[in-house]
Design an enzyme around this catalytic site. Structure first.
Site, PDB file in Angstrom:
ATOM      1  N   SER A 105       0.865  -1.085   0.138  1.00  0.00           N
ATOM      2  CA  SER A 105      -0.346   0.134  -0.082  1.00  0.00           C
ATOM      3  C   SER A 105       0.924   1.391   0.053  1.00  0.00           C
ATOM      4  O   SER A 105       1.950   1.334   0.661  1.00  0.00           O
ATOM      5  CB  SER A 105      -0.841  -0.087   1.308  1.00  0.00           C
ATOM      6  OG  SER A 105      -1.741   1.000   1.176  1.00  0.00           O
ATOM      7  N   GLU A 106       0.612   2.055  -0.817  1.00  0.00           N
ATOM      8  CA  GLU A 106       1.574   3.249  -1.084  1.00  0.00           C
ATOM      9  C   GLU A 106       1.888   4.150   0.165  1.00  0.00           C
ATOM     10  O   GLU A 106       2.928   4.985   0.271  1.00  0.00           O
ATOM     11  CB  GLU A 106       0.892   4.215  -2.163  1.00  0.00           C
ATOM     12  CG  GLU A 106      -0.358   4.947  -1.812  1.00  0.00           C
ATOM     13  CD  GLU A 106      -0.738   5.998  -2.777  1.00  0.00           C
ATOM     14  OE1 GLU A 106      -0.316   7.222  -2.877  1.00  0.00           O
ATOM     15  OE2 GLU A 106      -1.273   5.406  -3.763  1.00  0.00           O
ATOM     16  N   ASN A 107       0.961   4.133   1.445  1.00  0.00           N
ATOM     17  CA  ASN A 107       1.219   4.645   2.338  1.00  0.00           C
ATOM     18  C   ASN A 107       2.474   3.948   3.492  1.00  0.00           C
ATOM     19  O   ASN A 107       2.301   4.425   4.535  1.00  0.00           O
ATOM     20  CB  ASN A 107      -0.143   4.928   3.412  1.00  0.00           C
ATOM     21  CG  ASN A 107      -0.873   3.729   3.700  1.00  0.00           C
ATOM     22  OD1 ASN A 107      -0.930   2.806   2.871  1.00  0.00           O
ATOM     23  ND2 ASN A 107      -1.487   3.450   4.847  1.00  0.00           N
TER      24      ASN A 107
ATOM     25  N   SER B  62       8.467   3.895   0.523  1.00  0.00           N
ATOM     26  CA  SER B  62       7.337   3.240  -0.052  1.00  0.00           C
ATOM     27  C   SER B  62       7.405   3.690  -1.265  1.00  0.00           C
ATOM     28  O   SER B  62       7.124   2.800  -2.502  1.00  0.00           O
ATOM     29  CB  SER B  62       5.983   3.759   0.427  1.00  0.00           C
ATOM     30  OG  SER B  62       4.920   3.018  -0.132  1.00  0.00           O
TER      31      SER B  62
ATOM     32  N   GLY C  91      -0.195   8.803  -5.323  1.00  0.00           N
ATOM     33  CA  GLY C  91       0.962   8.062  -5.893  1.00  0.00           C
ATOM     34  C   GLY C  91       0.751   7.456  -7.235  1.00  0.00           C
ATOM     35  O   GLY C  91       1.294   6.675  -7.879  1.00  0.00           O
TER      36      GLY C  91
END
Length: 198
Positions: free
Chosen positions: A25-27, A67, A108
């Protein structure tokens, strides 16, 4: 707890238990588990859509710099994103409708579409007012040009062919090809071995 469910975030709930698939997950989560809908949740464990999730054994959490380095550095095999529009040549528009009152949400997405070798878009086939989301050319601001490999909608699975063109490889049970074609603003071709999706 209230949170917005987006179609791509449902992937974590549908993975087969006998396959090892590592979700990012981009976070900053690597090893993300399914969403948690009931019971105690950790407010610090959320996916990129702010929905509460669990972690799988061996998961790790990083800052955004690490990330995004995973995303930009080609370390993600497949990206799954939502979309406002996908064109017949695989262009994706998913961060703004371009309207005067639209709230842009780049996130993102632009990093994700160029960082992974394969991009799948999951979305409803039409907008809330019935307008096609599969179009000949995107009218919304683009996220990426020629980046989409496959489209999953509530009606069909559609592969973007090399050089352009849309091949329907799966149809939802009870949905005829003619209906899907009529709800699309780009020409579709029915695959010889089209699957029925239950």
């Amino acid at each position: 707890m209230q949170f917005a469910l987006t179609v791509p975030t449902l992937v974590s709930d549908q993975l087969p238990p006998d396959r090892e698939i590592i979700l990012h997950s981009e976070n900053g989560i690597l090893g993300m588990g399914p969403m948690i809908r009931e019971g105690a949740t950790d407010p610090d464990l959320i996916n990129a859509s702010k929905a509460p999730i669990g972690l799988l054994a061996g998961a790790s959490i990083s800052d955004h710099a690490v990330s995004f380095a995973m995303m930009r550095g080609g370390h993600i095999d497949i990206t799954v994103l939502g979309g406002f529009q996908v064109s017949a040549t695989g262009d994706l528009a998913n961060w703004s409708t371009g309207g005067p009152d639209a709230i842009p949400a780049v996130g993102g997405a632009m990093d994700l579409v160029v960082g992974a070798p394969r991009l799948f878009v999951m979305m409803e086939h039409v907008t809330h007012d019935g307008q096609p989301k599969i179009v000949d050319r995107c009218s919304y601001p683009l996220t990426g040009i020629g980046v989409v490999h496959r489209i999953y909608t509530d009606l069909a699975v559609i592969d973007v062919q090399p050089g352009g063109g849309l091949l329907v490889t799966g149809l939802a049970e009870g949905v005829p090809f003619d209906t899907v074609a009529a709800l699309s603003a780009a020409p579709l071709v029915l695959a010889a071995q089209c699957r029925v999706l239950c």
